[in-house]
Design an enzyme around this catalytic site. Structure first.
Site, PDB file in Angstrom:
ATOM      1  N   HIS A 128       0.807  -1.098   0.029  1.00  0.00           N
ATOM      2  CA  HIS A 128       0.047  -0.089  -0.054  1.00  0.00           C
ATOM      3  C   HIS A 128       0.931   1.252  -0.010  1.00  0.00           C
ATOM      4  O   HIS A 128       2.093   1.143   0.647  1.00  0.00           O
ATOM      5  CB  HIS A 128      -0.725  -0.017   1.124  1.00  0.00           C
ATOM      6  CG  HIS A 128      -1.831   0.916   1.324  1.00  0.00           C
ATOM      7  ND1 HIS A 128      -1.709   2.240   1.538  1.00  0.00           N
ATOM      8  CD2 HIS A 128      -3.384   0.953   1.153  1.00  0.00           C
ATOM      9  CE1 HIS A 128      -2.913   2.924   1.499  1.00  0.00           C
ATOM     10  NE2 HIS A 128      -4.000   2.146   1.209  1.00  0.00           N
ATOM     11  N   ASP A 205       2.692  -4.122   8.201  1.00  0.00           N
ATOM     12  CA  ASP A 205       1.533  -3.425   7.868  1.00  0.00           C
ATOM     13  C   ASP A 205       0.316  -4.464   8.050  1.00  0.00           C
ATOM     14  O   ASP A 205       0.000  -5.429   7.124  1.00  0.00           O
ATOM     15  CB  ASP A 205       1.466  -2.908   6.388  1.00  0.00           C
ATOM     16  CG  ASP A 205       0.062  -2.322   6.339  1.00  0.00           C
ATOM     17  OD1 ASP A 205      -0.883  -2.175   7.077  1.00  0.00           O
ATOM     18  OD2 ASP A 205       0.248  -1.513   5.098  1.00  0.00           O
ATOM     19  N   GLN A 208      -5.006  -5.145   6.993  1.00  0.00           N
ATOM     20  CA  GLN A 208      -5.797  -6.003   6.505  1.00  0.00           C
ATOM     21  C   GLN A 208      -6.064  -7.395   7.128  1.00  0.00           C
ATOM     22  O   GLN A 208      -6.741  -8.479   6.581  1.00  0.00           O
ATOM     23  CB  GLN A 208      -5.654  -6.465   4.936  1.00  0.00           C
ATOM     24  CG  GLN A 208      -5.742  -5.087   4.188  1.00  0.00           C
ATOM     25  CD  GLN A 208      -6.880  -4.438   4.109  1.00  0.00           C
ATOM     26  OE1 GLN A 208      -7.979  -5.124   4.366  1.00  0.00           O
ATOM     27  NE2 GLN A 208      -7.236  -2.993   3.780  1.00  0.00           N
ATOM     28  N   LYS A 231     -10.892   0.136   9.959  1.00  0.00           N
ATOM     29  CA  LYS A 231     -10.969  -1.179   9.431  1.00  0.00           C
ATOM     30  C   LYS A 231     -11.458  -2.147  10.266  1.00  0.00           C
ATOM     31  O   LYS A 231     -11.656  -3.222   9.681  1.00  0.00           O
ATOM     32  CB  LYS A 231      -9.964  -1.578   8.629  1.00  0.00           C
ATOM     33  CG  LYS A 231      -9.341  -0.497   7.665  1.00  0.00           C
ATOM     34  CD  LYS A 231      -8.156  -0.985   6.823  1.00  0.00           C
ATOM     35  CE  LYS A 231      -7.451   0.133   5.878  1.00  0.00           C
ATOM     36  NZ  LYS A 231      -8.441   0.412   4.804  1.00  0.00           N
ATOM     37  N   CYS A 370      -4.775   2.293  -3.821  1.00  0.00           N
ATOM     38  CA  CYS A 370      -3.462   2.850  -3.191  1.00  0.00           C
ATOM     39  C   CYS A 370      -2.265   1.735  -3.339  1.00  0.00           C
ATOM     40  O   CYS A 370      -1.433   1.822  -2.781  1.00  0.00           O
ATOM     41  CB  CYS A 370      -3.726   3.177  -1.868  1.00  0.00           C
ATOM     42  SG  CYS A 370      -4.814   4.400  -1.436  1.00  0.00           S
TER      43      CYS A 370
END
Length: 416
Positions: A128, A205, A208, A231, A370
């Site tokens: 991302h 990261d 998700q 999220k 992104c």
């Protein structure tokens, strides 16, 4: 657990999300844009309202009752985050506005002060922009160089290529746990093991992954991990950085101001211990408290249960998508993966697909998500993306497939 038995999870929880009951263009809303942001349950909305109605006050600085209540709730939420990811201590959890700010914190505080010309930062082509641009800044300022792991033929993280890229000059590996476009689940423990063998640090990261499956930072073995609250059923404007305490204590402050200090003089200052060293100024108090409420809500259902249900939904989504003509899917189509599907339809721009589906009350994402470098790598300008969460149902997938099929037929006639 079969989908017939586990689908009751959505049946049980949907009433907690009032936004899902609305109609869009006179059709029941089907919200398939969860990778961009999730919807918020009543427990989170109530936590926000209760703070502002009952104990709105600044944290840490007051000795009056409302400030004490706010501080207790604010720091209690930090403890909740720490338990959720199995941090060694709540002091290792730094509140940020979002994952982007958390990555920038590490890039500025650690990267700018540690890396030198010739040092190597390894990323992947699937990152991302939030986990790419901060490291571009660092490379430009320090002379460090960026290297990128490519994809396997199955469009997953190429571990063999990663091993080839690692060298004695590797200082940092920064990778997504789950790709927000490909949906692949990257082998973080292996990535960490190989990086640490070279003396490199690893940032994950987890935007998700934290909302969708159990996360244990001790098992992952990484040095930093970031996530965004919006999220994972929490409000916007709140996220967190987890880091190893010894690393965080070595890093200089990212921002200066109130709260992050120990003693201040006219010409110098000393700084508070972690986590407050990195939390200058009045924080997002209500949002942090609501993040704790969101985690409590997720724990109510259980992350193992949420993950299992989403895996079955995802398998069904791919099964149905593969019945449609002229659809190209991106990322692995089998095995453990995120509850999202990125796809293109021959000759049809994803924005046109999204517009048509919106008329049917179905919200999907269209664009580069992104991840512009990844889309260039894949040879496409943009993709459509349907992303699910535990409040979605198989019936919604069926309705989505019908509407998408009708859109494909419509554009097929246009281009005939």
């Amino acid at each position: 657990m079969t989908i017939a038995s586990s689908r009751c999870l959505a049946d049980l929880c949907r009433a907690d999300f009032p936004i899902l009951a609305q109609r869009v263009h006179d059709r029941p809303l089907i919200y398939f844009d969860n990778a961009a942001t999730s919807q918020k349950p009543l427990a989170v909305l109530n936590a926000l309202e209760t703070y502002y109605r009952c104990y709105n006050a600044n944290v840490h600085r007051g000795v009056h009752t409302l400030s004490a209540q706010a501080t207790t709730a604010y720091e209690g939420a930090r403890e909740t985050v720490a338990r959720f990811i199995n941090a060694s201590s709540a002091a290792e959890v730094i509140y940020t506005r979002n994952a982007s700010e958390a990555i920038n914190l590490v890039a500025r505080s650690w990267g700018m002060t540690t890396l030198e010309a010739g040092d190597e930062i390894i990323l992947s082509v699937m990152e991302h922009h939030s986990n790419l641009i901060p490291w571009q800044f660092v490379a430009q300022q320090t002379g460090a160089c960026l290297k990128f792991v490519e994809l396997t033929p199955e469009q997953t993280f190429d571990l063999a290529h990663y091993e080839e890229l690692l060298s004695d000059r590797t200082r940092l590996v920064a990778v997504a746990h789950v790709s927000n476009t490909l949906g692949c689940l990257n082998p973080i423990p292996d990535i960490v093991r190989l990086a640490h063998a070279k003396g490199a640090r690893v940032l994950v990261d987890a935007c998700q992954s934290v909302p969708h499956l159990p996360i244990d930072v001790q098992q992952l073995g990484c040095d930093w991990l970031v996530a965004s609250g919006h999220k994972m059923c929490a409000p916007t404007g709140i996220g967190f950085l987890w880091g190893r305490a010894e690393l965080l204590r070595q890093m200089p402050p990212f921002l200066g101001g109130g709260e992050m200090i120990a003693d201040v003089f006219l010409d110098h200052a000393t700084y508070a211990d972690i986590p407050h060293k990195f939390e200058a100024g009045t924080p997002a108090i209500a949002e942090a408290i609501a993040l704790g409420a969101a985690i409590d809500y997720l724990n109510q259902w259980g992350m193992e249960r949420i993950h299992a249900y989403e895996q079955e939904l995802t398998a069904y989504l791919f099964e149905r998508l593969q019945t449609l003509p002229n659809v190209t899917l991106y990322g692995p189509t089998a095995g453990e993966r995120a509850a999202l599907a990125s796809f293109t339809v021959a000759q049809v721009h994803p924005h046109d697909l999204s517009t048509i589906l919106d008329q049917a009350g179905i919200a999907i994402r269209a664009g580069h998500h992104c991840t512009q470098p990844l889309h260039r790598y894949l040879g496409v300008q943009s993709t459509a993306r349907a992303s699910l969460y535990f409040y979605n149902t198989r019936e919604e997938i069926d309705q989505f497939i019908v509407a998408l099929g009708e859109a494909i037929d419509f554009f097929g006639e246009v281009f005939a």
